[in-house]
Scaffold this motif. Structure first.
Motif, PDB file in Angstrom:
ATOM      1  N   CYS A  15       0.822  -1.212   0.000  1.00  0.00           N
ATOM      2  CA  CYS A  15       0.000   0.000   0.000  1.00  0.00           C
ATOM      3  C   CYS A  15       0.855   1.261   0.000  1.00  0.00           C
ATOM      4  CB  CYS A  15      -0.949  -0.007   1.196  1.00  0.00           C
ATOM      5  SG  CYS A  15      -0.132   0.002   2.810  1.00  0.00           S
ATOM      6  N   VAL A  16       2.030   1.203   0.655  1.00  0.00           N
ATOM      7  CA  VAL A  16       2.921   2.365   0.691  1.00  0.00           C
ATOM      8  C   VAL A  16       3.431   2.696  -0.713  1.00  0.00           C
ATOM      9  CG1 VAL A  16       5.131   3.235   1.543  1.00  0.00           C
ATOM     10  CG2 VAL A  16       3.589   2.013   3.088  1.00  0.00           C
ATOM     11  N   LEU A  17       3.709   1.661  -1.498  1.00  0.00           N
ATOM     12  CA  LEU A  17       4.196   1.875  -2.863  1.00  0.00           C
ATOM     13  C   LEU A  17       3.124   2.450  -3.774  1.00  0.00           C
ATOM     14  CD1 LEU A  17       6.202  -1.449  -3.317  1.00  0.00           C
ATOM     15  CD2 LEU A  17       7.122   0.825  -2.824  1.00  0.00           C
ATOM     16  N   ARG A  18       1.878   2.500  -3.296  1.00  0.00           N
ATOM     17  CA  ARG A  18       0.774   3.035  -4.082  1.00  0.00           C
ATOM     18  C   ARG A  18       0.320   4.397  -3.575  1.00  0.00           C
ATOM     19  NH1 ARG A  18      -2.074  -0.840  -7.252  1.00  0.00           N
ATOM     20  NH2 ARG A  18      -1.056  -2.886  -7.213  1.00  0.00           N
ATOM     21  N   MET A  19       1.176   5.063  -2.807  1.00  0.00           N
ATOM     22  CA  MET A  19       0.873   6.407  -2.302  1.00  0.00           C
ATOM     23  C   MET A  19       1.624   7.417  -3.160  1.00  0.00           C
ATOM     24  SD  MET A  19       1.108   5.580   1.792  1.00  0.00           S
ATOM     25  CE  MET A  19      -0.012   4.378   2.545  1.00  0.00           C
ATOM     26  N   PRO A  20       0.974   8.005  -4.147  1.00  0.00           N
ATOM     27  CA  PRO A  20       1.663   8.795  -5.173  1.00  0.00           C
ATOM     28  C   PRO A  20       2.296  10.087  -4.692  1.00  0.00           C
ATOM     29  CG  PRO A  20      -0.712   9.050  -5.390  1.00  0.00           C
ATOM     30  CD  PRO A  20      -0.491   7.985  -4.370  1.00  0.00           C
ATOM     31  N   ASN A  21       1.825  10.642  -3.563  1.00  0.00           N
ATOM     32  CA  ASN A  21       2.342  11.926  -3.090  1.00  0.00           C
ATOM     33  C   ASN A  21       3.298  11.788  -1.913  1.00  0.00           C
ATOM     34  OD1 ASN A  21       0.918  13.832  -4.859  1.00  0.00           O
ATOM     35  ND2 ASN A  21      -0.934  13.055  -3.860  1.00  0.00           N
ATOM     36  N   LEU A  22       3.702  10.560  -1.618  1.00  0.00           N
ATOM     37  CA  LEU A  22       4.561  10.330  -0.457  1.00  0.00           C
ATOM     38  C   LEU A  22       5.915  11.015  -0.630  1.00  0.00           C
ATOM     39  CD1 LEU A  22       4.398   8.823   2.226  1.00  0.00           C
ATOM     40  CD2 LEU A  22       5.568   6.903   1.144  1.00  0.00           C
ATOM     41  N   GLN A  23       6.299  11.826   0.382  1.00  0.00           N
ATOM     42  CA  GLN A  23       7.566  12.559   0.341  1.00  0.00           C
ATOM     43  C   GLN A  23       8.552  12.075   1.405  1.00  0.00           C
ATOM     44  OE1 GLN A  23       6.713  16.764   0.598  1.00  0.00           O
ATOM     45  NE2 GLN A  23       5.136  16.665  -0.973  1.00  0.00           N
ATOM     46  N   TRP A  24       8.037  11.549   2.510  1.00  0.00           N
ATOM     47  CA  TRP A  24       8.884  11.116   3.630  1.00  0.00           C
ATOM     48  C   TRP A  24       8.469   9.713   4.037  1.00  0.00           C
ATOM     49  CZ3 TRP A  24      12.298  14.095   7.071  1.00  0.00           C
ATOM     50  CH2 TRP A  24      12.690  13.393   8.208  1.00  0.00           C
ATOM     51  N   LEU A  25       9.432   8.783   4.035  1.00  0.00           N
ATOM     52  CA  LEU A  25       9.168   7.420   4.481  1.00  0.00           C
ATOM     53  C   LEU A  25      10.267   6.994   5.450  1.00  0.00           C
ATOM     54  CD1 LEU A  25       7.693   4.725   4.480  1.00  0.00           C
ATOM     55  CD2 LEU A  25       8.964   4.089   2.408  1.00  0.00           C
ATOM     56  N   ASP A  26       9.874   6.737   6.689  1.00  0.00           N
ATOM     57  CA  ASP A  26      10.806   6.241   7.705  1.00  0.00           C
ATOM     58  C   ASP A  26      10.382   4.828   8.070  1.00  0.00           C
ATOM     59  OD1 ASP A  26      12.460   5.691   9.808  1.00  0.00           O
ATOM     60  OD2 ASP A  26      12.068   7.545  10.914  1.00  0.00           O
ATOM     61  N   ILE A  27      11.183   3.856   7.629  1.00  0.00           N
ATOM     62  CA  ILE A  27      10.917   2.450   7.952  1.00  0.00           C
ATOM     63  C   ILE A  27      12.171   1.849   8.589  1.00  0.00           C
ATOM     64  CG2 ILE A  27      11.575   1.562   5.674  1.00  0.00           C
ATOM     65  CD1 ILE A  27       9.104  -0.340   5.922  1.00  0.00           C
ATOM     66  N   SER A  28      12.885   2.693   9.333  1.00  0.00           N
ATOM     67  CA  SER A  28      14.088   2.262  10.037  1.00  0.00           C
ATOM     68  C   SER A  28      13.717   1.388  11.236  1.00  0.00           C
ATOM     69  CB  SER A  28      14.877   3.487  10.516  1.00  0.00           C
ATOM     70  OG  SER A  28      14.079   4.300  11.373  1.00  0.00           O
ATOM     71  N   SER A  29      14.715   0.686  11.765  1.00  0.00           N
ATOM     72  CA  SER A  29      14.532  -0.171  12.947  1.00  0.00           C
ATOM     73  C   SER A  29      13.432  -1.203  12.738  1.00  0.00           C
ATOM     74  CB  SER A  29      14.228   0.686  14.184  1.00  0.00           C
ATOM     75  OG  SER A  29      15.291   1.552  14.480  1.00  0.00           O
ATOM     76  N   ASN A  30      13.485  -1.885  11.604  1.00  0.00           N
ATOM     77  CA  ASN A  30      12.574  -2.979  11.314  1.00  0.00           C
ATOM     78  C   ASN A  30      13.386  -4.219  10.949  1.00  0.00           C
ATOM     79  OD1 ASN A  30       9.449  -2.357  11.247  1.00  0.00           O
ATOM     80  ND2 ASN A  30      10.491  -0.459  10.645  1.00  0.00           N
ATOM     81  N   SER A  31      12.817  -5.100  10.124  1.00  0.00           N
ATOM     82  CA  SER A  31      13.516  -6.326   9.740  1.00  0.00           C
ATOM     83  C   SER A  31      13.592  -6.473   8.228  1.00  0.00           C
ATOM     84  CB  SER A  31      12.804  -7.542  10.355  1.00  0.00           C
ATOM     85  OG  SER A  31      12.762  -7.443  11.756  1.00  0.00           O
TER      86      SER A  31
END
Length: 372
Positions: free
Chosen positions: A233-249
């Motif tokens: 779903c994140v890859l389908r957010m056309p206006n996304l400017q900031w993505l923080d997915i740190s500290s995951n796996s």
């Protein structure tokens, strides 16, 4: 000569950052003291006093002493100056009170549930609830149709109700550092949502596909959870400017990540990535990319040689000592606290980095330890 990764030691950066903050506060304090003692401030006080006296019709003989303005307020008490000054300050307070009427604030560990009176205040536009022991968001939240901001950080909330999808005007949702394990698909109905913060819940592994409907989202923070991949779903957010997915796996990134062509900041540090896809080079607006360097064995040369202004930073990880504790819940709480501290530090570090006009695209690798 091959290109190598930028390595930063958090302990060094932290020290520089704390020193800079301390010096800045001292500088602000000195400047404030200087202004208070300056002639300009005195002239300003005298002029305001003259204007006040003229409004009250007070003769000059009452506020002039040997030709100079006497700013001693006691001299004007008999003319009702003090009540007048109080009245002059009432307007800003009144405006502030009117604005606060639409904002709900709640904090403190004495709160285990929302007050009953809240359900009667459906006109509210903002909720700011933090540092409480509240576990449940009431279903009557669906009645708050004017709600724009829902800030529920650092509580004990364990799930989001389906009724949250009724908040069609919601723009900001922050449920960071709670106990969420999942997100309801109904959240995808909040079509005007612009900022979503789910960081620090430690247990979220996936986002429902229905969140693809959030076309207005520009900011997504899902750091400090258990994502194994970037949600579709994140890859389908056309206006996304900031993505923080740190500290995951995360073990890898999707090859079609470049479909996020509006993305400006991508934070990937503290994952399990071993390589970065070439698709990152095709993201025209990507200005800051932060990763962890220890596990990376393949980095596209084009990233280091980028001429688009990309600031590529690789942070060296070192094992952080785990606090041995008999109580498992206490261990989890310690992890949360550590993530909060790291997040605040990284926020300040990134803000400082973004303010710089340029950053070298590569440098010699330095073996430094990480202490947090």
């Amino acid at each position: 000569m091959g290109h190598q990764v930028i390595i930063f030691d958090f302990s060094v950066i932290r020290g520089l950052w704390e020193t800079r903050v301390k010096k800045n506060k001292e500088r602000q304090k000195k400047e404030k003291e200087r202004l208070e003692k300056s002639a300009l401030e005195k002239i300003k006080q005298e002029w305001n006093l003259i204007l006040e006296c003229r409004k009250k019709g007070i003769p000059q003989s009452k506020y002039l002493k040997n030709g100079f303005v006497d700013i001693n307020e006691k001299n004007l008490d008999t003319y009702g100056k003090t009540p007048q000054l109080k009245k002059s300050h009432s307007l800003p307070d009144g405006v502030k009170k009117e604005k606060n009427k639409f904002i709900f604030h709640l904090s403190g560990e004495q709160w285990t549930e929302f007050p009953d009176s809240l359900k009667e205040q459906t006109y509210l536009k903002e909720w700011h609830v933090y540092d409480t022991l509240i576990q449940t968001i009431p279903a009557y939240i669906a009645l708050f149709q004017d709600l724009r901001v829902l800030e529920l950080s650092k509580n004990q909330i364990n799930h989001l109700p389906a009724e949250i999808g009724c908040l069609k005007n919601l723009k900001v949702l922050n449920v960071s550092f709670n106990n969420l394990k999942s997100v309801p698909p109904e959240l995808g109905d909040c079509e005007n949502l612009e900022k979503l913060d789910l960081s620090g819940n430690m247990e979220i592994t996936e986002l429902p596909f229905e969140l693809s409907n959030l076309k207005q989202l520009t900011f997504v923070d899902v750091s400090a959870n258990k994502f194994h991949s970037i949600p579709i779903c994140v890859l389908r957010m056309p206006n996304l400017q900031w993505l923080d997915i740190s500290s995951n796996s995360l073990k890898d990134l999707p090859e079609d990540i470049d479909r996020l062509d509006e993305l400006q900041t991508l934070l990937l540090q503290k994952n399990k990535l071993t390589y970065l896809p070439r698709a990152l080079v095709n993201m025209p607006k990507l200005g800051l990319l932060v990763v962890s360097g220890d596990d990376l064995v393949e980095i596209p040369t084009a990233i280091c040689e980028s001429t688009t202004g990309l600031k590529f930073v690789s942070l060296k990880d070192s094992p952080v000592e785990t606090i041995v504790c008999e109580d498992a819940e206490e261990i989890i709480e310690n992890e949360r606290e550590r993530e909060q501290v790291e997040k605040e530090f990284m926020k300040a570090y990134i803000e400082d980095l973004m303010e710089r006009e340029s950053t070298p695209s590569y440098t010699t690798k330095v073996m430094l330890s990480l202490q947090l």
